[in-house]
Motif scaffolding. Structure first.
Motif, mmCIF file in Angstrom:
data_model
loop_
_atom_site.group_PDB
_atom_site.id
_atom_site.type_symbol
_atom_site.label_atom_id
_atom_site.label_comp_id
_atom_site.label_asym_id
_atom_site.label_seq_id
_atom_site.Cartn_x
_atom_site.Cartn_y
_atom_site.Cartn_z
ATOM 1 N N UNK A 114 52.391 45.376 45.675
ATOM 2 C CA UNK A 114 52.144 45.461 47.118
ATOM 3 C C UNK A 114 51.279 44.303 47.600
ATOM 4 N N UNK A 115 50.285 43.950 46.815
ATOM 5 C CA UNK A 115 49.435 42.820 47.190
ATOM 6 C C UNK A 115 50.228 41.524 47.214
ATOM 7 N N UNK A 130 48.852 53.004 34.708
ATOM 8 C CA UNK A 130 49.370 51.644 34.582
ATOM 9 C C UNK A 130 50.454 51.381 35.624
ATOM 10 N N UNK A 131 51.319 52.372 35.862
ATOM 11 C CA UNK A 131 52.358 52.213 36.888
ATOM 12 C C UNK A 131 51.739 52.064 38.277
ATOM 13 N N UNK A 132 50.689 52.824 38.545
ATOM 14 C CA UNK A 132 50.011 52.703 39.840
ATOM 15 C C UNK A 132 49.384 51.324 39.992
ATOM 16 N N UNK A 133 48.781 50.807 38.931
ATOM 17 C CA UNK A 133 48.170 49.489 38.980
ATOM 18 C C UNK A 133 49.232 48.421 39.247
ATOM 19 N N UNK A 134 50.366 48.549 38.594
ATOM 20 C CA UNK A 134 51.457 47.588 38.798
ATOM 21 C C UNK A 134 51.956 47.670 40.230
ATOM 22 N N UNK A 135 52.075 48.899 40.759
ATOM 23 C CA UNK A 135 52.533 49.080 42.141
ATOM 24 C C UNK A 135 51.566 48.427 43.122
ATOM 25 N N UNK A 136 50.277 48.580 42.874
ATOM 26 C CA UNK A 136 49.264 47.969 43.750
ATOM 27 C C UNK A 136 49.371 46.454 43.685
ATOM 28 N N UNK A 137 49.537 45.925 42.499
ATOM 29 C CA UNK A 137 49.660 44.475 42.370
ATOM 30 C C UNK A 137 50.909 43.966 43.087
#
Length: 172
Positions: A126-127, A117-124
């Protein structure tokens, strides 16, 4: 005042639609994001399945523990021999150890889900930063103004033309 807030909302809407169109045009970002989301979903489904299995196992072991406790009480009430009580106590300890191990596995799975979930938030995030940078770059490009100039060689000498060009360069 109502008109200015309306125009601001309209500008935000236009900006947002431009950003969305740019993201949708950029297949590389969309493909990377889609791949990350598919990977995240696949892992989440896998972990959810593991979690469901672990919970089911925990319930089974809790039922077995309860059954062992009932057996222990039944044996104690019947004044069974020390060997039976020791055997039941050993089974109870084994079941408790299995439950502890399953709880540890459950904790590990939960931590992995949290990391995803933290990785998904980080990707969002960055986008969003990329969109903002692209938007700022587009705004900067629109601010740049190119002045056209033309010199009539019949009315000016080559030296005058050259001097005027140098003046234009130094003023900008």
């Amino acid at each position: 005042m109502g008109d200015s807030s309306r125009s601001i909302d309209l500008e935000k809407l236009v900006s947002y639609s431009d950003d969305l169109a740019q993201v949708l045009r950029d297949d590389k970002d969309v493909a990377a994001l889609a791949q990350c989301l598919r990977h995240s979903d696949a892992l989440r489904y896998s972990y959810d399945a593991d979690l469901a299995g672990l919970r089911s196992s925990i319930l089974e072991y809790e039922e077995k523990i309860d059954a062992c406790k009932k057996k222990t009480e039944a044996v104690r009430s019947e004044v069974a021999g020390d060997v039976d009580i020791d055997q039941l106590q050993k089974e109870l300890q084994e079941e408790l150890e299995k439950e502890r191990l399953l709880m540890e596995d459950l904790r590990i799975v939960a931590n992995e889900i949290n990391e995803l979930d933290l990785q998904r938030i980080s990707i969002e995030e960055r986008n969003q930063v990329l969109k903002k940078l692209e938007q700022n770059e587009r705004k900067e490009q629109e601010k740049r103004v190119v002045d056209e100039f033309e010199f009539d060689s019949t009315k000016m000498t080559t030296f005058d033309t050259c001097t005027n060009i140098w003046r234009m360069i130094s003023n900008s």
